[in-house]
Every structure is written in structure tokens, then in C-alpha cells.
Design a protein around this motif. Structure first.
Motif, mmCIF file in Angstrom:
data_model
loop_
_atom_site.group_PDB
_atom_site.id
_atom_site.type_symbol
_atom_site.label_atom_id
_atom_site.label_comp_id
_atom_site.label_asym_id
_atom_site.label_seq_id
_atom_site.Cartn_x
_atom_site.Cartn_y
_atom_site.Cartn_z
ATOM 1 N N UNK A 33 0.818 -1.215 0.000
ATOM 2 C CA UNK A 33 0.000 0.000 0.000
ATOM 3 C C UNK A 33 0.851 1.265 0.000
ATOM 4 N N UNK A 34 0.297 2.313 -0.584
ATOM 5 C CA UNK A 34 0.900 3.655 -0.516
ATOM 6 C C UNK A 34 -0.194 4.599 -0.034
ATOM 7 N N UNK A 35 0.101 5.307 1.045
ATOM 8 C CA UNK A 35 -0.848 6.257 1.606
ATOM 9 C C UNK A 35 -0.297 7.670 1.446
ATOM 10 N N UNK A 36 -1.220 8.612 1.467
ATOM 11 C CA UNK A 36 -0.808 10.021 1.429
ATOM 12 C C UNK A 36 -1.707 10.805 2.369
ATOM 13 N N UNK A 37 -1.092 11.705 3.091
ATOM 14 C CA UNK A 37 -1.870 12.590 3.971
ATOM 15 C C UNK A 37 -1.741 14.023 3.503
ATOM 16 N N UNK A 38 -2.895 14.678 3.344
ATOM 17 C CA UNK A 38 -2.912 16.107 3.039
ATOM 18 C C UNK A 38 -2.845 16.867 4.351
ATOM 19 N N UNK A 39 -1.751 17.617 4.522
ATOM 20 C CA UNK A 39 -1.458 18.257 5.807
ATOM 21 C C UNK A 39 -1.704 19.763 5.704
ATOM 22 N N UNK A 92 8.956 24.048 9.273
ATOM 23 C CA UNK A 92 10.052 23.415 9.995
ATOM 24 C C UNK A 92 9.535 22.663 11.222
ATOM 25 N N UNK A 93 8.590 23.254 11.926
ATOM 26 C CA UNK A 93 7.947 22.602 13.060
ATOM 27 C C UNK A 93 6.490 22.371 12.713
ATOM 28 N N UNK A 94 6.054 21.147 12.805
ATOM 29 C CA UNK A 94 4.676 20.852 12.420
ATOM 30 C C UNK A 94 4.118 19.776 13.327
ATOM 31 N N UNK A 95 2.910 20.031 13.850
ATOM 32 C CA UNK A 95 2.230 19.049 14.684
ATOM 33 C C UNK A 95 1.058 18.492 13.897
ATOM 34 N N UNK A 96 1.163 17.227 13.540
ATOM 35 C CA UNK A 96 0.070 16.584 12.818
ATOM 36 C C UNK A 96 -1.165 16.517 13.719
ATOM 37 N N UNK A 97 -2.299 16.844 13.146
ATOM 38 C CA UNK A 97 -3.553 16.775 13.887
ATOM 39 C C UNK A 97 -3.951 18.075 14.546
ATOM 40 N N UNK A 98 -3.032 19.042 14.633
ATOM 41 C CA UNK A 98 -3.365 20.287 15.316
ATOM 42 C C UNK A 98 -4.398 21.090 14.529
ATOM 43 N N UNK A 99 -4.242 21.171 13.206
ATOM 44 C CA UNK A 99 -5.227 21.884 12.392
ATOM 45 C C UNK A 99 -6.589 21.209 12.505
ATOM 46 N N UNK A 100 -6.583 19.879 12.496
ATOM 47 C CA UNK A 100 -7.835 19.138 12.641
ATOM 48 C C UNK A 100 -8.435 19.330 14.033
ATOM 49 N N UNK A 101 -7.571 19.450 15.047
ATOM 50 C CA UNK A 101 -8.066 19.687 16.404
ATOM 51 C C UNK A 101 -8.724 21.061 16.502
ATOM 52 N N UNK A 102 -8.109 22.036 15.872
ATOM 53 C CA UNK A 102 -8.736 23.369 15.862
ATOM 54 C C UNK A 102 -10.117 23.307 15.216
ATOM 55 N N UNK A 103 -10.173 22.617 14.075
ATOM 56 C CA UNK A 103 -11.458 22.496 13.392
ATOM 57 C C UNK A 103 -12.462 21.750 14.264
ATOM 58 N N UNK A 125 -11.125 8.929 20.048
ATOM 59 C CA UNK A 125 -10.378 10.016 20.666
ATOM 60 C C UNK A 125 -9.587 10.777 19.596
ATOM 61 N N UNK A 126 -9.113 11.962 19.991
ATOM 62 C CA UNK A 126 -8.467 12.804 18.987
ATOM 63 C C UNK A 126 -6.951 12.764 19.142
ATOM 64 N N UNK A 127 -6.237 12.438 18.032
ATOM 65 C CA UNK A 127 -4.771 12.291 18.107
ATOM 66 C C UNK A 127 -4.004 13.527 17.645
ATOM 67 N N UNK A 128 -2.821 13.680 18.221
ATOM 68 C CA UNK A 128 -1.802 14.627 17.758
ATOM 69 C C UNK A 128 -0.500 13.846 17.663
ATOM 70 N N UNK A 129 0.281 14.139 16.656
ATOM 71 C CA UNK A 129 1.567 13.431 16.559
ATOM 72 C C UNK A 129 2.586 14.283 15.833
#
Length: 954
Positions: free
Chosen positions: A178-184, A215-226, A283-287
Motif C-alpha cells: 500500500x501507498x498512503x498520502x496525507x494532506x497536511x 520546519x515545526x509541524x504538529x500533525x492533527x493540530x489543524x484538525x483539532x482546531x477544526x 479520541x483525537x490524536x496529535x503526533x
């Protein structure tokens, strides 16, 4: 991920599993599984390709093999599945990695609209297999919610250096790759892509990014704001519907005004699949992009404005635990949720211990299993505000306090040597420090000061009984792996590296990443780097050791070389006796300052030096290898080579310096041997535990009963603390013994000899006195211009010495399969032992009484009469016949001109010489000398049959 089909197909349709618990089970044959089942009412039958067990005497319901595992072991389905897979050798990786798990790759000329730098992709629906790879319960909707898509392919148009032109490379997913892609999404409103190929065999190529990644990015933070916005929009609607007049008394909200509420919780996890599995739990993740990334203060403050509770779920491998502790102690209000240690007992598809959240939810699949872990999660912040009758005050939460201390490395630990049986410890990296309740309390108070905590909190800490010594005994008790050896291995721990020493290799480890711990006083507190071996030794086919000195960087090794120079006087004095201060003599001494095998010596003398050196490195290697075996249970006994006269005490030869290096570098017990009554101390072994490596009995007195220690050398160590309960350290965990003495052992029987590994020291280092014939005083300081191992010792010198010790251990390990005990040349050892057996008084008497010119040699004389003559002449009135006989035997062996005591031809059938003296049977002694042999040879030449001489009537 393993399935039941995988398990049953590998276990004879489950029959092997059933027979694991019920060996008597056979298809078609009734048997009993309960003691009260006299009629044998249980059977096994195959149904739809799987064997099932039915106990008709208890229930008509059949049980599958996995049902039986769950019932018998009292575990849940996922755990039972992986237990059975491990027990029956089923590949738990299943289809995740195999030869077909590779991407399909094409390369072609770019199309007209494909420019250098272009990145394109084509998304598709997720397959069931792709979702399974991401984790249990992960759905396409969950993936979509976190921005994930499944790719049919992605393509990149770039300049290919090897082909010298721009090409378009297309990478296709397959059914098994499999190949996955995440739009960040970013704060600026742009989106970058993260391409994820979890099955890429090259771990470094599993991720790459396209687009402008911050340079610094927290995955899930934009989604958490939403999510926060959506959450409060829904709450606001409910608020307006249920509170049309804006009455919200609990929060004292003004009429018609809604106050935003935080999302209950969010979780920091360690990666992509953990995030999806957590979202599948609701639950809501951040990584982070990496588990080593730091959660900066500004991001932490923003997140805590969005959620009431922030949890961290670290991996439970070494790196994950370290980073989990760092995050917890940096942001003390974060709740750390530790996965169970039991997870590490299960293996992934590569055979490695499982460690992360995805692994956990695959084995423990009930939602409640994760919720139970949430109940155990705690912050480092150990105080909390409570309201009593509406009045706020601070209280210490005891569980949080213990968590705070554990996060900072404080634990309790069983300690047999402690009065209470428990000690407080602190772990920093892999080093364990003993501490006290007072120091723990001081740490808490210092923490409050460094964090500028409110005065009310500081007073709470000062006044609370919850940090009293008695309360601190509730600290989590921990068991640590202090193992630093096995039968073929010895570990050495330094601040910067750990050496794993084996016969044929030395492996260097980062000590902070080891699941092995070392006590502070066993840490060799010098930074070390491995250098070339200092010597090589190999056993030749003819049974001789071949030795090659490779370099002499180690002062300690050079010192040992000089203690092996038994023939130094011939080399350094006799060679230049006519002109000892000549330029040649000075130049020779300089050139051969540390030389085992100088050309001036004979090959026999050089071999003697080599044998002494090999004995010393063998003995040092033995002491530093902590493993104890029954057939190699020895006491290292360091003694002088020189045979003194009378009560002359030589000393100064370097024995104590030699054995004090292992004493300094290992957890050791020192016993001053100068007082023979030390063995009467009932607490002589106080302080010895299973962590004690060595006992050094130093400068042992002539009359010290060495045998007292020998039972401990080959047996257990009884410890009787002054203020504690007596206990016993097992043989395997007991320390090894080293003894230094200017004297010999007090007895020499086979039982004693098998326990002794001698080290013999030349008198190269000596003290000139009026009572000896030395020309000068020579000390270790003279050779090096400094004392060894003292404060003026450089880092480079320590490094060389410690590497030499490692070489000694490796040499010793190389002999383990050989039936060898490398003793020094034993000539003078034997001679000194014989002198000790005789005593000086007997030797002086016998040297006259049995002088080769006397009439008492080559003659049968009464043993009783000889004893009487001895006691009368010397005034020794307490000698027994047994002691006298041993002295006679020792004298016969010691004296060059005596070749035999009691010749066989004179003995009777009982092995004794008995003659009539005044008509009374009397036991005789007969010392046969070289003079008698000469006479016998002459008699044979003259063809005359000789007879033993005797003036006694028969």
C-alpha cells in the motif's frame, strides 16, 4: 496481522492447541478433563475445518481452540491469539512483508505537460488489506477525517543524474504494497503532502514530503482546531436552545452569552498508525513528525486551550520511554498513559517486541481495555486544587506524587543489607544511585523553587506528611536488570560507553539505550574509547602458550611486566657487575625498562617471565569475569617469589597495587588481614550482597587462618549485619576472593590447592635495608614518576589501563573451553610452601640433624627418637608425631641432596619401615641422598650388591 485461519492452519486445524492443554485428547475417543468425570464424557470433533471440544458432562456447547486458550489462561481474544501464535511458532507478520511486498515502478520520458519538479498522484478507495495494515477498526471514514487517502500511484518528474536527463518516475501500489498520502493543512492555509509507505524495507524511505512543510509541524493540530470549532458550534446551538434567556448559573455566564468549552481530551501518539487507531477508538490524536521532536511551549499552551486533558501515549521501547519521561517532566500537567509491559512479550512481523498503540489495540481489542489504561494515566504535577465547603485549597495527590518521583527516577528497591529491607534509589540513564528519604524530600523542595511555585504550594510541601520517610516507602518498587555477565560474557560500564566483552569480539553499546543497569559504585567513572589489543596469547599445538606484546600503552601492564621479571638481578646487575654505572648499563636499563624477554636471558628464563605474565592476566581476567562456576571457584593468592629467612617479611613487590585496581573498579569488600583475629568477627562479611564483586583480604598475617575464607570461595556467603537480619548470598552471586600476603598459606592439602590461583611477584620492586643485599630501593613511583591510579593520572593513561583490563578478560574468556588453570612457575611457590610446613625452627634443626655429612642420612633411624631429639634440642614441647612427619616430608622435598624419603624397597606391605629395636617393633625414617646413589652406582660398576646402611640391631 495474524488471523484465526493462519493459526488453525498451522496447528492441525487447532488440534495441537487442544492437545497442549489436554494431551489425552484424541478425535473420536471420549476422555476426561475433570477429576469428577468418571464416565469420560469429553470428546473432540472436527467441524467446518476446525477441531472443537465438547464436555457433555458440563455443557452441550462446543469450544473452539481459541476459546480454550482464553478460558485456561484467563486472557482476552487478541492476547490469546498472539499467545498461541508465539507458542506454536506461527508467523505473526502474516502477509505484511514478503517477496511480493514491493512497489511497481516505471520510468519514462516526461509528457508535454510534465515539467521538472512536478508531483502528481491518483487516489483510490481503500482496500480491506490496506485498512488492516493501518490497524484494527480503522475505516475509510477515519482515514478521511485525518486527511489520509490511498494512492493508486504517485509520480515525480525530476532530473536523473545517472541518465543525465529529466525523467518521470511512477510508483504504483499493489495488492500487497500500500501507498498512503496525507494532506497536511498549515497555519498559512496551504497544504503539503506526506507520502507514507509502511512496508518499504528501507526504513529511511517510508516517508517523504511534497510541498512547503513548516520546519515545526504538529500533525492533527489543524484538525483539532477544526474539531474545537465544530464542538463549540454544536454546544452553542444546544446552549441557545436550552437557555433562551442565557441563564447558566453554574458558570455564572451573563444572560445570552455562551462561554466556549474545551474538548474533553486529546492524545499525543508516536506515529501515523497509532493516530488512526486512536481515532478509531473515538479520541483525537496529535503526533509529531518524529517521536524525538519537542513539543514547544507555545504549541502546548495552544493545545491546552483547546482540550481539558492532554494525554501522551509513548512507545515503550527505550527511546519511547526516555522521550515520554522528558515530555512529562517538561509539561507537568500532561497525563502520561503507559502501555502495559506485557505488550513487549509479543513479537511483530520482524520478531521484535511490540511497543506502540497500534500493537496494543491489535492484541487488546475491547474499547474498555484502553479506557482502563486511561484510568492509570497520571501527570507529573503532584498537587491539585480542591474545594472544601466552597473554599479552595491545595492538596498533594499521593499517586501523582509517586508518579512525579518515578518520572524523575526515584523508586524503592529490595535491599537485604538495609535495616528495613528496602532502599531508596534514583535512576539516571542506566546508572542507579542509592539515596535517602531526606534527599528525596530535598529534591521535591528544590523542584518547587526552580518552578517558582506559589508560596502556598511550597508550604504544603514543607508541612505535608505525605512526603515523610514512612510515606515514601510507598514509592513504586522496581526490579532492575543488573546482569553484567553470563558464562561467556562480561560487561563493563563507563559514562560514555558499555563494552560487551566476548571471547572473539568486543561490542560497544550506548549505555543510555541498554536495558541493563549499573550501580553508581560499579560504574567505572572514566570515559573510554577502545584501542588496539595490548597482547595476544594462543595455545600452540604442543601445549605451550605463545605470547606477543603488541604495545605498552598501559602503565598497569608495564608495572605487571616488571613484577614478572624473576631474573632481573642477572639481567640488570650481574651483566654489569664490574661497572654498574657505565653508559652501557644506563642505556640498557633505559631500553629494557619494561621487558619480559630481554636477549641477555636464556630462553628458559624468558619463558619463565612469559609464564608469570600470562598467569597474572589470566588471574585478573578471572577476577573481572563475575560469573562463578563450581569447577573454577578459586581464590587469587598473591605472594612473593623471594624465599625469606626466618621471620623476614619481604613486601613492597607490588602485590597490593596489583589487586587494588580490580578492587577500585568493582563493588568490593575490603578486609584488613594484618590481624589474625579478624576471622572471629561475626560481622566480617557485613555489607556483602549479590552485587558485591570482590573481597580483598589485604596484607594477610602469617597466622591468619586462610581456610576460614575457602568455604566461602566455593560456597555461599553468610552475611550477618550488625543492625539487620542475617541472610545468605548464593554461590552464583557471591564475590570472588583475592588475598595478598608476604607469607604463605597455613596448610597445603589437595583441598586447599584446588581453591588457590597463585600470583607470584618478583622482588624487582624492593626496599634496600641494612639487613639485605639490595644495591638500591626501587619503587613503582620510580618507574613512572607518579603513583598509579591517583589524581595526577591522565585520561589517556586511564584509557590505556582500562583497555588492558578488557584485554585480560577477553584472554580469560578464550580459555573457558580449555581444561587450564594458568598458574605461575611453581618452583618457588612449592619451596615457600614447604618452608612454611616445616617452620623455620624445624628447618634449622633438620639442616643440621639431617645434614648430608651427618650419620642420620642413608640410615634407618627411629622416628620417635628423632622427634624426641628435635623437641629436646629446640625446646618445642607441643609437636605431635603427625606434625613432625609432615615436616620430615617437607624437608625431604625441599632439600636438593635428599632424593627420597623412605625408599620402597625398605617398606613393608603397609608402606612403612618397621625394624626391631630392643625387641620392640619400631617405625623408622630413612632419608636417601645423592651420596647413596653415587655409592650404589659405584658398587654396581664393581659388581658388588649394596645394602642400606644401618647401625641399629635388627
Amino acid at each position: 496481522m495474524i488471523t484465526l485461519d493462519d493459526l488453525y492452519s498451522a496447528t492441525g486445524n487447532g488440534l495441537k492447541i487442544i492437545q497442549y492443554f489436554y494431551p489425552q485428547a484424541e478425535p473420536g475417543v471420549f476422555f476426561a478433563i475433570r477429576e469428577d468425570d468418571k464416565t469420560k464424557s469429553t470428546s473432540v470433533k472436527e467441524y467446518k475445518g476446525v477441531y472443537r471440544l465438547t464436555d457433555f458432562g458440563e455443557s452441550m456447547e462446543s469450544q473452539t481452540p481459541i476459546d480454550i486458550v482464553m478460558r485456561e489462561l484467563n486472557i482476552k481474544f487478541g492476547e490469546a491469539l498472539y499467545w498461541a501464535a508465539r507458542e506454536f511458532g506461527v508467523d505473526t507478520g502474516g502477509k505484511e512483508i514478503n517477496a511480493s511486498n514491493v512497489a511497481k515502478i516505471q520510468q519514462r520520458e516526461p509528457l508535454d505537460d510534465e515539467k521538472d519538479g512536478d508531483f502528481r498522484f491518483k487516489a483510490k478507495s481503500f482496500s480491506e488489506y490496506e485498512l488492516k495494515i493501518l490497524g484494527p477498526k480503522v475505516t475509510e471514514e477515519i482515514c478521511s477525517e485525518l486527511g489520509y487517502v490511498s494512492l493508486e500511484y504517485y509520480q515525480m518528474t525530476t532530473f536523473v543524474k545517472k541518465k543525465g536527463k529529466v525523467l518521470t518516475t511512477i510508483v504504483y501500489s499493489t495488492d500487497t504494497y500500500p501507498i498512503y498520502m496525507r494532506n497536511c493543512p498549515t497555519d498559512s492555509g496551504t497544504v503539503f503532502q506526506k507520502i507514507y509507505q509502511p512496508l518499504n524495507p528501507d526504513k529511511a524511505k517510508r516517508f517523504f514530503y511534497k510541498g512547503e512543510k513548516p520546519q515545526r509541524y504538529i500533525n492533527g493540530l489543524a484538525e483539532l482546531r477544526r474539531k474545537f470549532t465544530e464542538y463549540n458550534e454544536a454546544k452553542r446551538e444546544t446552549f441557545q436552545l436550552t437557555n433562551p434567556e442565557g441563564v447558566y448559573k453554574e458558570q455564572k455566564i451573563p444572560e445570552g452569552v455562551y462561554k466556549e468549552q474545551k474538548i474533553p481530551e486529546a492524545f499525543i501518539v508516536s506515529g501515523e498508525r497509532d493516530a488512526l487507531c486512536l481515532r478509531a477508538l473515538g479520541y483525537f490524536p496529535l503526533w509529531m513528525n518524529s517521536e524525538t521532536d519537542i513539543l514547544e511551549d507555545k504549541n502546548y499552551k495552544e493545545i491546552t486551550k483547546l482540550v481539558s486533558y492532554l494525554y501522551n501515549v509513548p512507545d515503550i521501547d527505550d527511546t519511547g520511554i526516555t522521550k515520554g519521561r522528558e515530555l512529562a517532566t517538561r509539561h507537568i500537567e500532561i497525563f502520561t498513559l503507559w502501555l502495559p509491559k506485557k505488550l513487549r512479550t509479543f513479537k511483530d512481523n520482524r520478531g521484535r517486541p511490540r511497543k506502540d498503540l497500534r500493537d496494543f489495540v491489535e492484541i487488546w481489542r475491547d474499547h474498555k481495555d484502553f479506557d482502563n489504561l486511561m484510568n492509570l494515566a497520571m501527570p507529573v504535577k503532584f498537587w491539585e486544587k480542591v474545594f472544601v465547603k466552597g473554599i479552595p485549597r491545595y492538596e498533594i495527590n499521593t499517586e501523582y506524587l509517586f508518579n512525579f518521583l518515578a518520572m524523575n527516577g526515584f523508586y524503592s528497591m529490595e535491599d537485604k543489607a538495609a535495616k528495613t529491607g528496602i532502599s531508596f534509589i534514583r535512576i539516571i540513564n542506566n546508572v542507579v544511585y542509592r539515596t535517602t528519604a531526606k534527599k528525596v524530600q530535598s529534591f521535591i523542595k528544590l523542584f518547587a523553587l526552580e518552578r517558582y511555585l506559589d508560596i502556598d504550594i511550597r508550604n504544603l510541601i514543607n508541612n505535608s506528611t505525605r512526603i515523610s520517610e514512612n510515606s515514601l516507602y510507598g514509592l513504586p518498587e522496581i526490579e532492575l536488570n543488573f546482569s553484567d555477565f553470563d558464562p561467556q560474557t562480561q560487561w563493563f560500564f563507563f559514562p560514555n560507553v558499555a563494552f560487551e566483552v566476548k571471547e572473539n569480539e568486543i561490542i560497544e553499546h550506548n549505555p543510555t539505550k541498554l536495558n541493563r543497569y549499573v550501580w553508581e559504585d560499579e560504574l567505572i567513572n572514566h570515559k573510554v574509547n577502545r584501542i588496539d589489543k595490548s597482547f595476544e596469547a594462543e595455545l600452540s599445538d604442543d601445549g605451550f602458550w605463545e605470547l606477543e606484546i603488541k604495545h605498552q600503552k598501559s602503565n598497569y601492564m608495564k608495572f605487571l611486566i616488571n613484577t614478572c621479571r624473576i631474573n632481573w638481578r642477572k639481567e640488570l646487575e650481574k651483566q654489569f657487575e664490574n661497572n654498574p654505572d657505565s653508559e652501557d648499563a644506563v642505556n640498557y636499563r633505559t631500553a629494557h625498562k619494561f621487558d619480559l624477554t630481554a636477549d641477555y636471558l636464556t630462553e628458559e628464563e624468558r619463558e619463565e617471565h612469559r609464564q608469570h605474565f600470562l598467569n597474572k592476566v589470566f588471574a585478573l581476567g578471572y577476577l573481572f569475569h563475575r560469573y562463578k562456576s563450581a569447577h573454577r571457584a578459586w581464590c587469587v593468592f598473591a605472594m612473593d617469589h623471594k624465599i625469606g629467612d626466618g621471620d623476614e617479611c619481604n613486601g613492597g613487590s607490588g602485590k597490593s597495587v596489583c589487586l587494588k585496581l580490580p578492587f577500585y573498579l568493582m563493588k568490593s569488600k575490603y578486609i584488613a588481614g594484618g590481624n589474625p583475629d579478624v576471622v572471629k568477627n561475626p560481622h566480617i562479611y557485613e555489607g556483602i550482597t549479590e552485587h558485591t564483586d570482590m573481597v580483598l583480604v589485604d596484607d594477610a598475617d602469617k597466622y591468619l587462618p586462610f581456610r576460614f575464607f575457602f568455604d566461602t570461595v566455593t560456597g555461599e556467603t553468610p552475611v550477618n549485619p550488625k543492625h539487620g537480619t542475617a541472610y545468605t548470598v548464593s554461590f552464583e552471586d557471591s564475590p570472588k576472593f583475592g588475598v595478598t600476603s608476604n607469607y604463605t598459606l597455613d596448610r597445603f592439602d589437595s583441598s586447599t590447592e584446588r581453591r588457590i590461583l597463585y600470583m607470584v611477584f618478583s622482588d624487582y620492586y624492593h626496599q634496600k635495608t641494612d639487613a639485605n643485599d639490595y644495591r638500591e630501593t626501587r619503587t613503582i613511583y620510580d618507574d613512572f614518576g607518579k603513583d598509579l591510579f591517583r589524581h595526577e593520572y591522565s585520561d589517556e593513561e586511564w584509557n590505556a589501563d582500562l583497555n588492558f583490563i578488557v584485554d585480560c578478560v577477553q584472554f580469560y574468556l578464550s580459555t573457558l573451553e580449555l581444561p587450564v588453570k594458568i598458574q605461575p612457575p611453581m618452583g618457588n611457590v612449592t619451596a615457600r610452601n614447604l618452608r612454611a610446613t616445616m617452620t623455620d625452627i624445624f628447618f634449622e634443626w633438620a639442616s643440621v640433624y639431617f645434614n648430608e655429612e651427618s650419620e642420620n642420612c642413608d640410615l634407618c633411624i627411629s622416628r620417635e627418637q628423632a622427634l624426641q631429639d628435635f623437641m629436646k634440642s629446640t625446646g618445642q614441647g607441643k609437636w605431635t608425631m603427625n606434625k613432625f612427619s609432615k615436616a620430615i616430608k617437607a624437608f625431604a622435598k625441599y632439600t636438593d641432596y635428599v632424593i627420597c624419603l623412605n625408599p620402597d624397597e625398605l617398606k613393608n606391605s603397609s608402606g612403612r619401615i618397621v625394624r626391631k629395636v630392643n625387641n620392640k617393633s619400631t617405625e623408622m625414617i630413612y632419608l636417601q641422598t645423592k651420596a647413596y646413589l653415587t655409592e650404589t652406582t659405584t658398587a654396581h660398576t664393581q659388581e658388588v650388591e649394596p645394602t642400606p646402611k644401618s647401625d641399629l640391631p635388627f
